[in-house]
Scaffold this motif. Structure first.
Motif, mmCIF file in Angstrom:
data_model
loop_
_atom_site.group_PDB
_atom_site.id
_atom_site.type_symbol
_atom_site.label_atom_id
_atom_site.label_comp_id
_atom_site.label_asym_id
_atom_site.label_seq_id
_atom_site.Cartn_x
_atom_site.Cartn_y
_atom_site.Cartn_z
ATOM 1 N N LEU A 1 24.877 52.027 8.252
ATOM 2 C CA LEU A 1 25.347 52.963 9.301
ATOM 3 C C LEU A 1 26.269 53.937 8.506
ATOM 4 O O LEU A 1 27.130 53.426 7.751
ATOM 5 C CB LEU A 1 25.802 52.457 10.484
ATOM 6 N N ARG A 2 26.188 55.222 8.718
ATOM 7 C CA ARG A 2 27.034 56.293 8.263
ATOM 8 C C ARG A 2 28.559 56.119 8.672
ATOM 9 O O ARG A 2 28.590 55.383 9.866
ATOM 10 C CB ARG A 2 26.554 57.732 8.559
ATOM 11 N N PRO A 3 29.559 56.521 8.146
ATOM 12 C CA PRO A 3 30.827 56.369 8.645
ATOM 13 C C PRO A 3 30.913 57.092 9.840
ATOM 14 O O PRO A 3 30.337 58.216 10.209
ATOM 15 C CB PRO A 3 31.680 56.968 7.574
ATOM 16 N N GLY A 4 31.395 56.409 10.978
ATOM 17 C CA GLY A 4 31.646 57.168 12.334
ATOM 18 C C GLY A 4 30.439 56.791 13.296
ATOM 19 O O GLY A 4 30.596 57.172 14.571
ATOM 20 N N ARG A 5 29.214 56.248 12.807
ATOM 21 C CA ARG A 5 28.166 56.103 13.494
ATOM 22 C C ARG A 5 28.315 54.431 14.091
ATOM 23 O O ARG A 5 28.884 53.593 13.236
ATOM 24 C CB ARG A 5 27.012 56.022 12.798
ATOM 25 N N ARG A 6 28.026 54.389 15.346
ATOM 26 C CA ARG A 6 28.297 52.794 15.707
ATOM 27 C C ARG A 6 26.716 52.005 15.798
ATOM 28 O O ARG A 6 25.890 52.784 15.854
ATOM 29 C CB ARG A 6 28.545 52.818 17.294
ATOM 30 N N TYR B 1 26.281 47.210 9.074
ATOM 31 C CA TYR B 1 27.278 48.256 8.849
ATOM 32 C C TYR B 1 26.910 49.117 7.657
ATOM 33 O O TYR B 1 27.272 50.210 7.749
ATOM 34 C CB TYR B 1 28.583 47.715 8.975
ATOM 35 N N GLY B 2 26.619 48.612 6.614
ATOM 36 C CA GLY B 2 26.214 49.276 5.295
ATOM 37 C C GLY B 2 25.295 50.421 5.621
ATOM 38 O O GLY B 2 25.096 51.087 4.980
ATOM 39 N N ARG C 1 24.143 37.028 8.709
ATOM 40 C CA ARG C 1 24.729 38.362 8.522
ATOM 41 C C ARG C 1 24.189 39.074 7.141
ATOM 42 O O ARG C 1 23.999 40.113 7.154
ATOM 43 C CB ARG C 1 26.440 38.435 8.398
ATOM 44 N N ALA C 2 24.042 38.241 6.281
ATOM 45 C CA ALA C 2 23.495 38.578 4.868
ATOM 46 C C ALA C 2 22.169 39.131 5.154
ATOM 47 O O ALA C 2 21.836 40.225 4.709
ATOM 48 C CB ALA C 2 23.679 37.471 3.958
ATOM 49 N N ILE D 1 29.903 38.831 14.189
ATOM 50 C CA ILE D 1 29.867 38.698 12.765
ATOM 51 C C ILE D 1 28.581 39.363 11.983
ATOM 52 O O ILE D 1 28.585 39.725 10.880
ATOM 53 C CB ILE D 1 30.254 37.481 12.427
ATOM 54 N N LEU E 1 36.181 36.805 16.667
ATOM 55 C CA LEU E 1 34.732 37.428 16.728
ATOM 56 C C LEU E 1 33.879 36.402 16.950
ATOM 57 O O LEU E 1 33.986 35.274 16.491
ATOM 58 C CB LEU E 1 34.578 38.040 15.052
ATOM 59 N N ALA F 1 21.581 42.651 6.845
ATOM 60 C CA ALA F 1 21.765 43.772 5.761
ATOM 61 C C ALA F 1 20.477 44.351 5.214
ATOM 62 O O ALA F 1 20.257 45.622 4.632
ATOM 63 C CB ALA F 1 22.811 43.379 4.607
ATOM 64 N N MET G 1 27.633 42.855 11.831
ATOM 65 C CA MET G 1 28.508 43.696 10.561
ATOM 66 C C MET G 1 27.533 43.773 9.546
ATOM 67 O O MET G 1 27.756 44.825 8.638
ATOM 68 C CB MET G 1 29.749 42.650 10.219
ATOM 69 N N GLY G 2 26.575 43.012 9.367
ATOM 70 C CA GLY G 2 25.849 43.225 8.355
ATOM 71 C C GLY G 2 25.077 44.387 8.287
ATOM 72 O O GLY G 2 24.314 44.817 7.246
#
Lengths: 262, 284
Positions: free
Chosen positions: A115-120, A112-113, A161-162, A106, A101, A165, A109-110
């Motif tokens: 975004l709804r599941p399945g959303r990019r 990702y929380g 990353r933190a 990386i 990565l 979020a 990824m911060g």
């Protein structure tokens, strides 16, 4: 087994309690590691958790993150039992470098929380990731592989990353572990800048008391199952240090900074 | 050369090629997760558990037939599927380690399932060769029905991974941060291992334990050895897997060699070439 006292900040009105431990006992299976934990982390605070390896500081951290549930009592987040999003900075050594990565991936990824599941992640998420990479001063390293970065650069990536979020609270686990003095100072300066810029709440976990002696607002000291919570002024006194650690220590000012001297 | 042309004119060989290549592509994709998560042994153990499921179903069928006459049977495939999925979900759960490393428990599952399966076969009334064929599959026996089933599997796994790739990647890379951000890490781990368990169970029936294990490990290891990006790792693994399947089957047909081991040999040769190439180019 242990006692902890929750004291409001010594100055001004009491802040919003972002994280509130109420009569909490923590442990694994039936082994209680810490009990009678009563303390809170106020909005905007720089809160230090200091203890040796095995003192239970990682256990407190895992409970805040929701990785383990309390054996007893409850933890409230901004007055509710609904969990809160944390900007978490793990120990560098715990990050798996086998994953190919880049720093940018990386940091993304911060997001990702949020975004709804399945959303990019979309263009806005990418923009914020780039922004945070710039914020911590490594914008030019965005496309480099994480494993090829230096220790300090890796730490900055995890910070970014933190931050990406956009959480109200940052939780850092031994962020200067394995760094030289210069690297340590750079990380603490970075935290100071972030706090003045955003007013974000910081929880900083370390085993080195002196690292926070001058920068934290309040501390939680852990030793042999004993817990003390309070403003730095009140905790870093020869009497408290003698009681907690059974050592004769002085608290002095060196070049304007507070240090604990043995 | 003419033998190669002949192969593509044979209907059954086209089924073999299609079926094995689907298995190769799906397993190679999942293999990147398995290798990165250091769960290679989990793949091997799940393969054994699947075989145990087949053996148990045939064993019970033998009894049913004796008691109720011919025609009363327990279908091996569903039993293997259920057993494998249960084992996969159990292995996905990230619990705190007890007195023995988690990896060792996977080893225990591997040995116990393998031993038990052979014992059950010995006690079974079915012909041993028939049982072994069902347990370990045989690529040359892949028929049109099997190809359709494998294609459905590929589509299903592909859809789930297209939708939830971000979640699978996050909980594999950093489950703690995922939890801190409010993702249900445990749930996504289980879903990921469900896709792995179902794939292993169906793929073994078609291609056999050796070939499936090969596809779960070697293509991913080859692609990751390139040391490039995540994209290269997944795409490279899929290409390496598909290539091993087509080239392996072709060589085995032309040279009249056993198919499974030939596929494994091609996969190994591919991995070795990448490692040598890296050394020659002097990549870091």
């Amino acid at each position: 087994m242990s006692t902890a006292s929750a004291k409001p900040l010594s100055h001004g009105r009491e802040p919003t309690r972002l994280v509130d431990f109420q009569d909490v006992a923590l442990g694994y299976r039936r082994n209680v590691v810490l009990s009678d934990l009563n303390f809170f982390i106020g909005e905007g605070e720089f809160f230090g958790v200091v203890g040796a390896n095995g003192s239970g500081k990682t256990t407190i951290l895992r409970a805040m993150l929701g990785i383990i549930e309390p054996l007893h009592g409850r933890i409230l987040f901004d007055g509710s039992s609904q969990r809160m999003r944390f900007g978490y900075v793990p120990q560098r050594a715990h990050v798996d470098e086998m994953f190919p990565l880049t720093a940018r991936e990386i940091v993304l990824m911060g997001r990702y929380g949020l975004l709804r599941p399945g959303r990019r992640p979309g263009a806005e998420d990418r923009r914020i990731a780039e922004l945070q990479l710039g914020h911590v001063g490594i914008a030019e390293l965005a496309g480099k592989r994480f494993r090829d970065l230096s220790g300090g650069q890796k730490q900055r990536t995890l910070f970014a990353r933190a931050l990406a979020a956009e959480a109200r609270i940052l939780l850092m686990d031994e962020p200067t572990e394995g760094m030289d003095l210069e690297g340590q100072q750079a990380i603490l300066d970075l935290i100071r800048r972030l706090r003045t810029g955003t007013g974000v709440t910081v929880v900083y976990v370390t085993h080195r008391l002196n690292e926070l002696a001058d920068s934290a607002d309040r501390l939680l000291l852990l030793h042999d199952g004993h817990v003390r919570v309070g403003p730095v002024d009140e905790l870093l006194t020869p009497a408290v240090l003698r009681e907690m650690y059974n050592v004769e220590a002085h608290v002095e000012r060196v070049a304007g900074k507070r240090v604990v001297v043995l | 050369m003419s033998k190669l042309v002949e192969m593509f004119q044979q209907g059954f060989m086209l089924n073999v090629l299609a079926g094995t290549t689907i298995v190769a592509v799906v397993c190679s994709w999942l293999g990147v997760f398995i290798v990165l998560r250091r769960a290679v042994f989990v793949g091997a153990a799940l393969a054994q558990v699947s075989s145990l499921g087949v053996a148990l179903a045939l064993f019970v069928s033998g009894y049913l037939e004796e008691a109720y006459g011919h025609g009363v049977q327990l279908a091996p495939q569903p039993v293997a599927l259920v057993l494998t999925v249960v084992a996969a979900v159990a292995m996905a759960a990230q619990r705190r380690e007890g007195y023995v490393p988690r990896e060792t428990l996977v080893g225990v599952a591997y040995a116990a399932a393998a031993g038990l399966a052979i014992l059950v076969v010995a006690l079974s009334t079915h012909a041993e060769s028939e049982v072994l064929n069902l347990m370990f599959g045989n690529v040359l026996a892949i028929d049109t029905g099997e190809v359709v089933l494998l294609a459905a599997l590929g589509l299903g796994v592909g859809l789930v991974h297209a939708l939830f790739f971000k979640e699978f990647l996050f909980v594999s890379f950093d489950p703690d941060m995922a939890t801190a951000l409010g993702l249900r890490a445990q749930l996504w781990n289980v879903v990921l291992f469900l896709t792995i368990g179902i794939t292993i169970s169906l793929a073994i029936r078609a291609a056999g334990a050796l070939v499936v294990f090969n596809f779960l490990v070697l293509p991913a290891a080859t692609a990751l050895s390139l040391g490039k990006s995540l994209r290269v790792a997944f795409a490279g693994a899929v290409v390496a897997g598909a290539l091993s399947s087509v080239v392996g089957i072709s060589i085995s047909y032309v040279a009249d060699l056993p198919t499974g081991p030939t596929i494994v040999a091609v996969s190994s040769a591919l991995m070795l070439s990448v490692l040598l190439l890296r050394r020659v180019i002097g990549a870091e």
